[in-house]
Design a protein around this motif. Structure first.
Motif, mmCIF file in Angstrom:
data_model
loop_
_atom_site.group_PDB
_atom_site.id
_atom_site.type_symbol
_atom_site.label_atom_id
_atom_site.label_comp_id
_atom_site.label_asym_id
_atom_site.label_seq_id
_atom_site.Cartn_x
_atom_site.Cartn_y
_atom_site.Cartn_z
ATOM 1 N N VAL A 132 0.855 -1.178 0.000
ATOM 2 C CA VAL A 132 0.000 0.000 0.000
ATOM 3 C C VAL A 132 0.895 1.233 0.000
ATOM 4 N N ALA A 133 0.492 2.271 -0.746
ATOM 5 C CA ALA A 133 1.318 3.470 -0.923
ATOM 6 C C ALA A 133 0.542 4.720 -0.539
ATOM 7 N N PHE A 134 1.299 5.731 -0.122
ATOM 8 C CA PHE A 134 0.779 7.063 0.190
ATOM 9 C C PHE A 134 1.948 8.028 0.000
ATOM 10 N N VAL A 135 1.726 9.307 0.225
ATOM 11 C CA VAL A 135 2.813 10.280 0.122
ATOM 12 C C VAL A 135 3.246 10.698 1.523
ATOM 13 N N PRO A 136 4.499 10.481 1.905
ATOM 14 C CA PRO A 136 4.975 10.989 3.198
ATOM 15 C C PRO A 136 4.847 12.503 3.260
ATOM 16 N N GLY A 137 4.539 13.029 4.437
ATOM 17 C CA GLY A 137 4.175 14.438 4.544
ATOM 18 C C GLY A 137 5.305 15.428 4.575
ATOM 19 N N ARG A 138 6.529 14.984 4.891
ATOM 20 C CA ARG A 138 7.619 15.933 5.086
ATOM 21 C C ARG A 138 7.853 16.831 3.875
ATOM 22 N N ALA A 139 7.665 16.276 2.674
ATOM 23 C CA ALA A 139 7.954 17.039 1.449
ATOM 24 C C ALA A 139 7.028 18.238 1.269
ATOM 25 N N PHE A 140 5.924 18.293 1.983
ATOM 26 C CA PHE A 140 4.976 19.393 1.848
ATOM 27 C C PHE A 140 5.300 20.568 2.770
ATOM 28 N N ASN A 158 6.034 13.158 10.721
ATOM 29 C CA ASN A 158 4.994 12.223 11.182
ATOM 30 C C ASN A 158 3.640 12.534 10.536
ATOM 31 N N THR A 159 3.650 12.763 9.229
ATOM 32 C CA THR A 159 2.430 13.095 8.505
ATOM 33 C C THR A 159 2.396 12.336 7.178
ATOM 34 N N ALA A 160 1.208 12.270 6.577
ATOM 35 C CA ALA A 160 1.054 11.564 5.305
ATOM 36 C C ALA A 160 -0.169 12.096 4.577
ATOM 37 N N ARG A 161 -0.119 12.059 3.252
ATOM 38 C CA ARG A 161 -1.264 12.459 2.428
ATOM 39 C C ARG A 161 -1.860 11.239 1.748
ATOM 40 N N LEU A 162 -3.181 11.131 1.824
ATOM 41 C CA LEU A 162 -3.925 10.066 1.156
ATOM 42 C C LEU A 162 -4.865 10.694 0.132
ATOM 43 N N SER A 163 -4.951 10.092 -1.052
ATOM 44 C CA SER A 163 -5.926 10.503 -2.062
ATOM 45 C C SER A 163 -7.018 9.454 -2.147
ATOM 46 N N PHE A 164 -8.273 9.907 -2.225
ATOM 47 C CA PHE A 164 -9.410 8.970 -2.201
ATOM 48 C C PHE A 164 -10.113 8.831 -3.543
#
Length: 403
Positions: free
Chosen positions: A356-364, A372-378
């Motif tokens: 399963v994949a998501f985007v780690p949040g640090r790059a934002f 300690n964050t993450a972006r999910l697309s639905f």
């Protein structure tokens, strides 16, 4: 040969997009990916585009559609956009519109237009990764827009670094990556801040028409026009796109602003790529005129249901200590993980163990903080895949914590 001695200093600020790299995972059939902020290709208005391309290549239209064109963009499309902007309270004409190759090109042009090395851009913490990528080439410093600083603090910090504040950038509606919306009071306060600092506002509104709940809030540009009477007296620059509402592959976006800004951007367009693809503009104008409203209505129904599926699955599957946003529209949910967890480490483990994949949040974050964050697309999945993917993510988080 040592190319580093030849490259411009700005190249040190340019990095690979984590999102673009993660999109490669979509080619792996066993991966459930919440990483790409992309529309569902099954929902593209394919038949309308097929008809539009046929019309564009007819004997009467093809000589124009396949030819060089004006840098400002195809006039019927600019007229359509001006009418669409008017529906949201932005009174403008085609002269206030420049067609760009996606809104990403617009952000690049605006960075080039306003930023000298050492100048300050005010951005949210977190903000759209693509905006940071576009602005970084022009060597700015960043300050936090959604913090507690006031005009004097912003100006003093910028001056201490030898520059000045040039603009505030944000996505006011269902912003990427958090999905959060700036309320009416916040928009009014931002106009006041910009007036006091004498800076521009870049309003990136790619998701405005994808609202599923709540009452629409006028764009910042519309609120400023209501105050000042004319778009020509406004400092807000609105960036729009057909990528999320129709199809991203044609790369058709736009800038709406005072003509003094548009005229400068046209000079950049002339020097950069002359004009955006003529046939793509012609086809987009045809599709927008034929199906835009009905198509966007359908997207809202489907994406709104998928957002609800993700939120319900998160409620079931996320362990204690994980929180997330509940967006009224757009494409994204933002996860905040327990403080000691790192999103990039979690991604590596989630890919290896749970597929399963998501985007780690640090790059934002402009300062690379908040790992300690993450972006999910639905946007891509209905019930079965959504439930399976979020269950996998929940297991990955529990395993990470156990280790």
């Amino acid at each position: 040969m040592d190319w580093q001695q030849i490259f411009a200093s700005r190249m040190m600020r340019m990095k690979a997009s984590e999102i673009r790299e993660l999109l490669k995972l979509l080619d792996q059939p066993d991966i459930i990916s919440f990483a790409g902020g992309i529309p569902d290709p099954a929902l593209f208005p394919t038949a309308a585009y097929r008809d539009a391309m046929t019309a564009a290549l007819s004997d009467t239209t093809a000589p124009m559609a396949l030819q060089y064109s004006v840098s400002e963009g195809y006039r019927p499309l600019r007229d359509w956009i001006a009418a669409e902007m008017a529906r949201t309270g932005v009174a403008c004409t085609a002269d206030n519109i420049l067609i760009t190759s996606g809104s990403q090109q617009a952000l690049d042009y605006l960075g080039k237009l306003m930023l000298s090395p050492g100048d300050t851009a005010l951005v949210n913490w977190p903000t759209y990764l693509g905006a940071l990528g576009a602005f970084n080439a022009y060597e700015p410093r960043y300050d936090r827009l959604n913090g507690n600083a006031g005009p004097a603090e912003y100006a003093a910090a910028a001056a201490a670094d030898g520059g000045r504040v040039k603009f505030a950038y944000l996505s006011a509606d269902f912003g990427n990556p958090t999905g959060e919306t700036l309320d009416r009071a916040g928009r009014d306060a931002l106009i006041d801040l910009a007036d006091e600092l004498d800076i521009a506002i870049i309003e990136d509104n790619a998701y405005q028409r994808l609202r599923y709940d709540g009452e629409p809030i006028p764009p910042i540009l519309a609120l400023e026009i209501a105050r000042k009477g004319s778009i020509e007296d406004c400092r807000t620059i609105y960036c729009g796109s057909f990528s999320k509402s129709l199809a991203p592959g044609l790369r058709v976006g736009w800038v709406c602003a005072a003509t003094s800004v548009i005229n400068r951007l046209v000079l950049m367009k002339q020097a950069s790529d002359l004009h955006s693809s003529t046939i793509n503009q012609v086809a987009t104008a045809h599709v927008a005129d034929a199906v835009f409203e009905s198509h966007v209505t359908g997207l809202r129904d489907i994406y709104g249901r998928r957002r609800d599926l993700m939120l319900a699955a998160l409620n079931r599957e996320m362990p204690e200590g994980v929180s997330w946003t509940r967006p009224e529209g757009g494409m994204f949910v933002w996860l905040t993980l327990p403080e000691r967890m790192d999103g990039a480490t979690l991604l590596a483990q989630a890919l290896a163990d749970e597929k399963v994949a998501f985007v780690p949040g640090r790059a934002f974050f402009a300062d690379g903080s908040n790992g300690n964050t993450a972006r999910l697309s639905f946007t891509l999945y209905d019930a079965d895949m959504m439930d399976a993917g979020i269950a996998r993510l929940g297991r990955a988080i529990r395993n990470y914590r156990a280790e």
